[in-house]
Design an enzyme around this catalytic site. Sequence first.
Site, PDB file in Angstrom:
ATOM      1  N   PRO A  96     -40.667 -17.980  -8.937  1.00  0.00           N
ATOM      2  CA  PRO A  96     -42.193 -18.210  -8.916  1.00  0.00           C
ATOM      3  C   PRO A  96     -42.968 -16.916  -9.352  1.00  0.00           C
ATOM      4  O   PRO A  96     -42.752 -16.270  -8.520  1.00  0.00           O
ATOM      5  CB  PRO A  96     -42.303 -18.888  -7.645  1.00  0.00           C
ATOM      6  CG  PRO A  96     -41.231 -19.264  -7.076  1.00  0.00           C
ATOM      7  CD  PRO A  96     -40.012 -18.378  -7.515  1.00  0.00           C
ATOM      8  N   GLU A  97     -43.464 -16.860 -10.146  1.00  0.00           N
ATOM      9  CA  GLU A  97     -44.559 -15.915 -10.583  1.00  0.00           C
ATOM     10  C   GLU A  97     -45.962 -16.663 -10.670  1.00  0.00           C
ATOM     11  O   GLU A  97     -45.918 -17.875 -10.045  1.00  0.00           O
ATOM     12  CB  GLU A  97     -44.390 -15.286 -11.648  1.00  0.00           C
ATOM     13  CG  GLU A  97     -42.790 -14.774 -11.894  1.00  0.00           C
ATOM     14  CD  GLU A  97     -42.536 -13.750 -13.046  1.00  0.00           C
ATOM     15  OE1 GLU A  97     -43.448 -13.269 -13.709  1.00  0.00           O
ATOM     16  OE2 GLU A  97     -41.318 -14.026 -13.521  1.00  0.00           O
ATOM     17  N   LYS A 155     -48.967 -14.098  -5.815  1.00  0.00           N
ATOM     18  CA  LYS A 155     -48.073 -15.031  -5.651  1.00  0.00           C
ATOM     19  C   LYS A 155     -48.114 -15.889  -4.338  1.00  0.00           C
ATOM     20  O   LYS A 155     -47.316 -16.588  -3.783  1.00  0.00           O
ATOM     21  CB  LYS A 155     -46.613 -14.399  -5.837  1.00  0.00           C
ATOM     22  CG  LYS A 155     -46.436 -13.850  -7.499  1.00  0.00           C
ATOM     23  CD  LYS A 155     -45.035 -13.045  -7.277  1.00  0.00           C
ATOM     24  CE  LYS A 155     -45.056 -12.247  -8.660  1.00  0.00           C
ATOM     25  NZ  LYS A 155     -43.819 -11.239  -8.558  1.00  0.00           N
ATOM     26  N   ARG A 205     -34.515  -3.586 -11.974  1.00  0.00           N
ATOM     27  CA  ARG A 205     -34.726  -4.889 -12.584  1.00  0.00           C
ATOM     28  C   ARG A 205     -34.219  -4.960 -14.112  1.00  0.00           C
ATOM     29  O   ARG A 205     -34.214  -4.122 -14.881  1.00  0.00           O
ATOM     30  CB  ARG A 205     -36.199  -5.263 -12.714  1.00  0.00           C
ATOM     31  CG  ARG A 205     -36.963  -5.474 -11.306  1.00  0.00           C
ATOM     32  CD  ARG A 205     -36.584  -6.737 -10.736  1.00  0.00           C
ATOM     33  NE  ARG A 205     -36.938  -6.547  -9.478  1.00  0.00           N
ATOM     34  CZ  ARG A 205     -36.045  -6.691  -8.253  1.00  0.00           C
ATOM     35  NH1 ARG A 205     -34.876  -6.940  -8.574  1.00  0.00           N
ATOM     36  NH2 ARG A 205     -36.469  -6.484  -7.013  1.00  0.00           N
TER      37      ARG A 205
END
Length: 271
Positions: free
Chosen positions: A2-3, A55, A255
């Site tokens: 979820p962004e 978020k 990342r």
Amino acid sequence: MPELPEVEVIKNELQAKIRDEIIQEFNIIWPKSFVDTINKLPLDEKILELSRKGKYIIIKLKKSFLVIHLRMTGQIIIYNEENFSKKHLRLSIKFNSGKFFNFYDARKFGRMYHVENLNNILANVGIDALSEEFTPQSFYILLNKHNRKIKAFLLDQRLISGLGNIYSDECLFLSGINPQTFSQNLSDSKAKTLHNNIIKTLKQAIKNMGTTISDYKTTGAGFGGFQNHLKVYGREGLSCLNCNSKIIKIRLNGRGTHFCPTCQNKNGVIN
DNA sequence: CCACATGTTTCATC
DNA sequence: TGATGAAACATGTG
């Protein structure tokens, strides 16, 4: 994961599904997922309003707020009857109407907070990427206030909030910017292009109900659709849709970072 | 069994 | 002081 778009879709659906519902019962299955700073469950209270920053989902009650962060694998599913799966169920709220608000989370990183004051939680959350405060000017000021690799900059929620790993890679690709470019080395026109692509991409993703790579689901347990429109994320080794070069994946800021070495070369770098 | 995935916080180091 | 990197959180997947 979820962004901003996924959280926005969930927030909008909750607005339609649970606004005005009255909380009857809390069932906390995994206590760590519920942080109650008031130390009193908000029973018999009505859901007044839903909003979002970055978020975070914010549920307004009479004198307090429920604030939710789904982190990586959190899901909120609304059921009309008690016929739901208990697998990974961490918290369940029953409303007077008989509806259920279920918070599932395989990885247990997601949190729901019950607070009197939002400041404690949102104080360090930066400008929401779809808010009116996110202007080319405010973006430009932030880019020059720090000097970090642009990908790391976009992921830092204290600066701009809402972008995660997937949409950061997508926005940089669309803007032809190498993720390793330092923020102060972005030309004015590249910064403006990036600002524009951030807003455009997030809005398109919302229209497509978000991106389902692994865990994200809507409150009706449905999938998003934007994963079919991704141009670089998860496309390591495949051909760039723009120039046919092979998409590469590097590690930046810990990342996975996907980009096209041709379309996203030294563009935007002044020196 | 090992490596890896994502978001955030915290702590160490340059 | 600010940028960066690693570790921690906990679990599923390849």
